[in-house]
Design a protein around this motif. Structure first.
Motif, short mmCIF file in Angstrom:
data_model
loop_
_atom_site.label_atom_id
_atom_site.label_comp_id
_atom_site.label_asym_id
_atom_site.label_seq_id
_atom_site.Cartn_x
_atom_site.Cartn_y
_atom_site.Cartn_z
N PRO A 258 -32.69 -29.13 87.28
CA PRO A 258 -33.92 -28.98 86.49
C PRO A 258 -34.64 -30.33 86.39
CG PRO A 258 -31.98 -28.84 85.08
CD PRO A 258 -31.48 -29.05 86.47
N GLU A 259 -35.93 -30.28 86.13
CA GLU A 259 -36.70 -31.52 86.02
C GLU A 259 -36.14 -32.40 84.90
OE1 GLU A 259 -38.97 -32.96 87.73
OE2 GLU A 259 -39.24 -31.37 89.23
N MET A 260 -36.32 -33.68 85.06
CA MET A 260 -35.90 -34.62 84.02
C MET A 260 -36.74 -34.34 82.76
SD MET A 260 -35.90 -38.74 84.36
CE MET A 260 -34.72 -39.09 85.63
N TRP A 399 -29.21 -35.68 82.29
CA TRP A 399 -30.31 -36.60 82.65
C TRP A 399 -30.30 -37.85 81.77
CZ3 TRP A 399 -32.06 -37.04 87.08
CH2 TRP A 399 -32.51 -35.98 87.87
N THR B 254 -35.98 -37.39 91.93
CA THR B 254 -35.24 -36.60 90.95
C THR B 254 -35.07 -35.16 91.43
OG1 THR B 254 -37.27 -36.06 89.79
CG2 THR B 254 -36.06 -37.96 88.99
N GLN B 255 -35.59 -34.88 92.61
CA GLN B 255 -35.42 -33.56 93.22
C GLN B 255 -35.01 -33.77 94.68
OE1 GLN B 255 -35.53 -30.38 91.98
NE2 GLN B 255 -35.63 -31.39 89.99
#
Ligand SMILES: [Cu+2]
Lengths: 428, 263
Positions: A258-260, A399, B254-255
């Motif tokens: 998932p996104e930060m 995260w 981050t991906q």
């Protein structure tokens, strides 16, 4: 060396008659020079013997396989996977034979001038021709070069128990494993790296198929008479597919990231710090209160642990009293121990502990992108003691820990920082 | 009668040394084993020093080798019958001459090259390092200081083997070794510097042309020394900045990247 010795002797004889006839007195120095020169010349032309895969002696000894059973495993393996010079890719493996040919075999250029034998050129001195992690340089290195045969890989984007994806291995080859002796191969170019990755998968599948077979003898019925059935069905269904399918599934088993969360970085780092030292994640247990990696340091990588446990077992078997045993039992016991000792000495490296990472050096083995840390913390490090945090930490929490980890090499104002600002000279 | 053949054999053998030696040098440029293309601002000076010293030592080499040949040929005992050798005690004058000439030559070289040496090893440009190069068995780990220009800060960029520098600008490299002696060698930039564990050694140059060239290790450093090979890419300031930016973005990912980008 021995095969051209007779040639040398005749050459020398001829030489000396020639000298006598002409009364041409060449000094011994000239003779030595000539002999050395021809020696060098001839030895350069000698043919190297064909390479062969080494059987997994440790497992064979452990499973107490009989010689004919070992032979059967070797025969089946060769039928399924071929030899180091001549690989076979059964369709079930999903491997690309073109790529394998590029990586396999002795180092040579093919008709179109393309370099073949990449694995032996670049990898086998560490990882061994068999991929058993026991090339000639292996014993000097810490950590040891990876043994691909059990199929355990550390730095990947999939869940702990899953295989790495093709892309994961490409990334490893491109970046190397900083902090270990595994170098970067990025400049070889995409095609070669791709072929090498395919070959790593091939060696790993072969190694696991071998293990599967060696362990299967246990499950045989009496009517099998201690032999594996040699039907294609059995070999594919029971031996090959369980391995090959897991490699194929890996491509779809990548961890969802998932996104930060959008939190102020300083805040996120503070939360990460709390988690790092807290009971829930308990990173501090291994990585230490200073994060210098000085926590629990007496654990082993799984492959070293396997060797350690078995060698301890063998050690205690050595101490078992043989008084009660019948003569046959005694002989068998002794034979087993001799075989085990031989396998441990010749086919396994002395187990070494794995240190938890010093997180203040900014040296990471599995990459330094935030996403790499996410994978590492989410799934742990397969094969190493580092546990998966996915069960205990939420993605947001992971995260935060990632952000904290990334700040550690630069954290100078913490407890450690106070100590650090003092240069060595001041301490004296 | 003693055998004349041995004398002929040895004298011809010694004659072959200067003949082959000079021959190899003569054909070397045409089979492309001569100095690689120079793309550095200081390279001309280094090369002319090299040629100068080559000419000087070349002349000495040919003269001494010819003398060696001539003496073996002329004073072969077999060829001179029963002639007796004369005993001489040596010539003081000769010895003084052949000591002074090389000494003066060496001294001259030492002084003559001093400026070039100082340019390369002492007059370092006043600036922060462009990049830190850490040699290790068997690769070159690189660390760029990032936008703030300081090494050891969170915006550092970490790479391996793939060195990039901008063209026509002073470049200052901070060279370290993590394990054993290595030698940072950029043949096209006429730059070679040992990397010594425990030392932080500055290396500087200015590249004059864009292109990709070899970065190799020039100090036998272990089993994999032969493959301790990197690459230097010299490019325009814009390309360099764009490359830095792209690499930095990759490092901050981050991906996951799409598969076709990794491959
Ligand atoms: Cu080196």
């Amino acid at each position: 060396m021995t095969h051209f010795l007779p040639f040398l002797v005749t050459a020398m004889n001829r030489h000396s008659t020639f000298m006598c006839r002409n009364r041409f007195s060449l000094s011994p120095v000239a003779l030595v020079l000539t002999v050395c020169g021809s020696l060098l010349f001839v030895s350069g032309c000698g043919k190297t013997p064909a390479a062969s895969f080494r059987p997994n002696m440790v497992e064979a000894a452990k499973q107490r396989l009989k010689p004919e059973q070992e032979e059967q495993v070797a025969t089946i393996l060769e039928a399924m996977f071929g030899t180091p010079d001549n690989p076979i890719a059964m369709p079930e493996t999903g491997l690309d034979i073109g790529k394998l040919r590029l990586a396999a075999g002795p180092v040579h250029s093919d008709i179109v001038g393309r370099k073949n034998g990449l694995f032996r050129e670049h990898c086998s001195h560490c990882h061994g021709v068999t991929g058993d992690g026991m090339g000639p340089t292996a014993a000097f290195l810490n950590p040891y070069p990876r043994d691909y045969r059990p199929g355990w890989f550390k730095f990947k984007s999939t869940e702990r128990a899953d295989k790495p994806t093709h892309g994961d291995l490409v990334t490893i080859l491109n970046n190397g494993i900083y902090g270990t002796s595994m170098p970067s191969f990025e400049l070889l170019g995409e095609a070669k790296v791709d072929a090498l990755v395919e070959y790593v998968k091939y060696l790993s599948m072969r190694g696991e198929a071998e293990l599967n077979m060696m362990r299967y003898f246990f499950e045989l019925d009496d009517e099998d008479e201690g032999k594996l059935p040699e039907t294609r069905d059995f070999l594919v269904e029971e031996i090959l597919l369980p391995v090959a399918e897991r490699w194929q599934e890996a491509e779809d088993a990548v961890i969802e990231v998932p996104e930060m969360p959008e939190v102020d970085l300083a805040e996120s780092i503070a939360m990460g710090k709390e988690l790092f030292y807290g009971n829930k994640a308990n990173c501090v247990k291994c990585h230490g209160v200073t994060a210098l990696g000085d926590g629990q340091a007496n654990d082993y990588d799984d492959w070293n642990k396997v060797v350690k446990q078995w060698s301890d077992e063998v050690q205690s078997s050595h101490e078992v009293s043989t008084k009660e045993m019948s003569r046959e039992e005694k002989a068998e016991h002794r034979e087993y121990l001799a075989r085990a000792d031989k396998a441990l000495a010749g086919d396994a490296l002395e187990p070494r502990t794995i240190q938890p990472r010093n997180l203040r050096q900014a040296i990471y083995r599995g990459g330094r992108r935030p996403i790499d840390f996410y994978y590492r913390i989410h799934a742990g490090i397969n094969g190493a003691p580092m546990p998966a945090a996915a069960g205990t930490l939420t993605p947001d929490e992971i995260w935060h820990v990632v952000n904290y980890i990334r700040s550690l090499p630069y954290e100078f104002d913490g407890e450690l920082g106070a100590d650090r600002s003092m240069v060595a000279r001041d301490r004296l | 009668m003693r055998n004349r053949l041995a004398g002929i054999f040895w004298s011809i053998l010694f004659l072959a040394v200067p003949v082959l030696g000079v021959g190899v040098f003569a054909i070397a440029p045409s089979i492309d084993v001569w100095l690689p293309k120079d793309v550095s601002s200081h390279g001309k000076e280094i090369d002319s020093l090299f040629y100068f010293i080559l000419a000087l030592t070349g002349i000495v080499f040919i003269v001494t080798e010819m003398l060696l040949f001539w003496f073996i040929w002329k004073y072969d005992a077999a060829a001179r019958g029963d002639e007796k050798a004369t005993y001489i005690h040596g010539s003081h004058t000769l010895e003084v001459i052949w000591t002074i000439i090389p000494a003066v030559t060496m001294l001259f070289l030492a002084i003559y090259q001093m400026n070039a040496w100082a340019d390369m090893k002492m007059r370092r440009p006043v600036m922060k390092p462009t990049v830190e190069v850490v040699a290790r068995q068997f690769e070159w780990r690189l660390r760029y200081p990032g936008p703030d220009g300081d090494l050891g800060t969170p915006d550092d960029l970490f790479l391996v083997n793939d060195l990039h520098v901008p063209v026509d600008e002073d470049i200052l490299i901070q060279l370290k070794s993590m394990d054993v002696l290595h030698s940072f060698f950029l043949p096209n930039l006429r730059m070679k510097q040992d990397a010594v564990p425990g030392m932080k050694i500055p290396v500087w140059f200015k590249a004059t042309e864009t292109g990709q060239y070899d970065l190799v290790c020039a100090e036998l450093c272990g089993w994999g020394h032969y493959k301790m090979k990197g690459r230097i890419t010299i490019e325009s300031r814009e390309d360099y900045d764009a490359w830095l930016e792209a690499k930095y973005r990759e490092q901050e990912a981050t991906q996951p990247e799409p598969m076709d980008e990794i491959l």
